[in-house]
Write an enzyme that holds these catalytic residues in place. Structure first.
Site, short mmCIF file in Angstrom:
data_model
loop_
_atom_site.label_atom_id
_atom_site.label_comp_id
_atom_site.label_asym_id
_atom_site.label_seq_id
_atom_site.Cartn_x
_atom_site.Cartn_y
_atom_site.Cartn_z
CB CYS A 153 -0.94 0.00 1.20
SG CYS A 153 -2.12 1.36 1.18
CB THR A 192 -28.67 -1.62 6.93
OG1 THR A 192 -27.99 -0.68 7.78
CG2 THR A 192 -29.46 -0.88 5.89
CB THR A 242 -29.06 3.72 9.13
OG1 THR A 242 -28.99 5.16 9.11
CG2 THR A 242 -29.07 3.22 10.55
CD GLU A 245 -26.34 3.88 0.08
OE1 GLU A 245 -26.46 4.11 -1.13
OE2 GLU A 245 -26.66 4.71 0.96
#
Length: 483
Positions: A115, A389, A383, A454
């Site tokens: 990374c 969820t 959420t 999301e």
């Protein structure tokens, strides 16, 4: 097919000529503007709320920079606040380890997944906190005490289930290079944190930070710059052109069927739990099936979908990173290997974060337990537009733990297959187990009708699930050493 960096010439030192004294890791030119190569810049910068803006302004005034990770995590401002508090304690506040050692450990951890973003960031911080430039020549130049972390770094990053109390005893045994238990806990927290953060960085396509016109130079080393993102523009809402957002800006298509199906599945599972009584034997069977099924994720057809050329090692990047790691060929190996009938699983209730890990960490490294616990709880409370969820969150969290050999006796692993489509499973396994293989194609392949916020939330869950899995194995080994 992706061309190698040697063919494309895209490798750079953010526009700077390379010199023999330059110890930064070579990175590729970002293919897109903005904090992420996977997420449109507009979605990150136009997602501002008063809470997010205030938090990013505060972070800029505290640390002097607003890095790309913070900008992308800022799509979930409450979580970002919790994340920054924990990281600030690990890196900057009073603790068992000297400041330069903390940043060098971060470099060692990030190097396990190649990374370059995190390596370069902590090369900069290592020198700023008084670290010896000679150490950046590689592990052969650091004190033996730090080199002794190589084995636990390697195991934590790739196969944490192999960590035993003997590894702990080897590190804390009497001698000039020994580690005290508080120092070792601090080091383990840092290693787990940066392995998991590498998953987030690589899984979210975080771009290298922009270079200023005049690079900072210290001890002959060009340093990675701070972000060129202007916090004043953010506060004044001038960060991008004042254009209206359309559904296409978020990758949303007219039909919301994918979202609706997932919501209906979650509701059906939540409503049906009280009706269905599953025997403990069946629960165990479903865990074993899910564990063995995970063997076939990112193999065969999925490798055809995401060609091996996407995964090829870059010889220049590998040469730059390899100075910070030993045994570079050691990587993730499926916990459930083909043909094994009896899996040595970690039964979660036998050693839990809440009842065991939290108290041990807090006792040996004051306050970090509370901040880690807050972070774990916060990521699970996120959420989607006030929709519950939690069922989906638990499926994602437990699927990651399943691939690291951790089983929850009270969880029905049949829910994983109902909630996680195959393309999402491919993405989850890649980000959690070998994030350096993540491609934009994988990121784009799942939840095509969802907003990027999301998907960032998924990455936050994967990061925290991975970190907790590593900590559980390491802390269990420390507990066994103490008893």
């Amino acid at each position: 097919m992706r061309r190698s960096s040697l063919e494309s010439g895209t490798h750079c030192w953010a526009g700077l000529p390379r010199s023999p004294q330059d110890k930064r890791v070579r990175v590729s030119q970002p293919l897109t503007r903005g904090p992420s190569a996977f997420i449109p810049e507009k979605e990150v910068t136009q997602a501002d709320t008063a809470e997010r803006t205030n938090l990013l302004v505060e972070e800029y005034s505290t640390s002097g920079r607003l890095d790309n990770v913070s900008q992308v995590m800022g799509l979930h401002a409450q979580y970002l606040e919790s994340f920054l508090r924990g990281q600030f304690l690990m890196l900057r506040m009073d603790g068992p380890l000297p400041l330069p050692h903390r940043h060098y450990i971060a470099i060692m951890a990030a190097a396990r997944h190649r990374c370059s973003y995190l390596i370069n960031m902590h090369v900069d911080e290592f020198l700023k906190t008084g670290g010896s430039a000679e150490w950046l020549n590689g592990l052969a130049y650091v004190p033996q005490r730090l080199r002794n972390l190589n084995e636990i770094n390697k195991l934590l990053a790739h196969r944490p289930w192999l960590i035993t109390k003997e590894h702990i005893q080897e590190l804390v045994r009497t001698g000039e290079n020994n580690w005290s238990l508080p120092e070792l806990v601090h080091a383990v927290v840092l290693l787990a944190h940066y392995h998991a953060l590498a998953s987030f960085v690589l899984g979210s396509g975080i771009n290298p930070e922009s270079e200023p016109s005049q690079p900072t130079v210290a001890n002959g080393l060009h340093l990675l710059s701070l972000s060129s993102f202007c916090v004043c523009d953010l506060a004044n809402d001038n960060s991008i052109e004042n254009t209206s957002l359309t559904a296409d800006s978020f990758g949303i298509v007219d039909s919301l069927s994918e979202l609706e199906v997932l919501m209906q599945t979650m509701k059906r599972l939540q409503d049906g739990r009280e009706e269905e009584q599953v025997s403990p034997e069946e629960m165990n069977s479903r865990f074993d099936k899910e564990t063995k099924d995970s063997l076939f994720v990112v193999s065969g057809d999925s490798l055809q979908a995401f060609p091996l050329s996407d995964f090829e090692d870059d010889p220049i990047l590998t040469a730059d990173v390899s100075r910070y790691i030993e045994d570079p060929g050691f990587g993730y190996e499926d916990f459930a290997r083909r043909g094994e009938e009896h899996l040595p699983t970690f039964r979660a209730q036998d050693y839990t974060w809440e009842n065991h890990g939290f108290s041990l960490v807090n006792r040996l490294y004051s306050d970090i337990g509370h901040l880690l616990d807050d972070k774990f709880r916060m990521v699970c409370s996120l959420t989607h537009e006030d929709v519950d969820t939690s069922t989906l969150h638990r499926a994602l969290f437990n699927y990651v733990h399943c691939m690291f050999g951790i089983r929850y006796d009270d969880y029905d692993y049949g829910e994983v297959n109902q909630l996680l489509e195959r393309s999402l499973k491919v993405y989850v396994k890649t980000v959690a187990c070998y994030p350096e293989r993540t491609t934009k194609r994988m990121y784009d392949s799942y939840w095509r009708q969802f907003r990027h916020a999301e998907k960032v939330q998924v990455n936050l869950l994967l990061m925290e699930a991975r970190m907790q899995a590593e900590l559980l194995y390491a802390l269990r080994a420390i507990t066994r050493h103490l008893t």
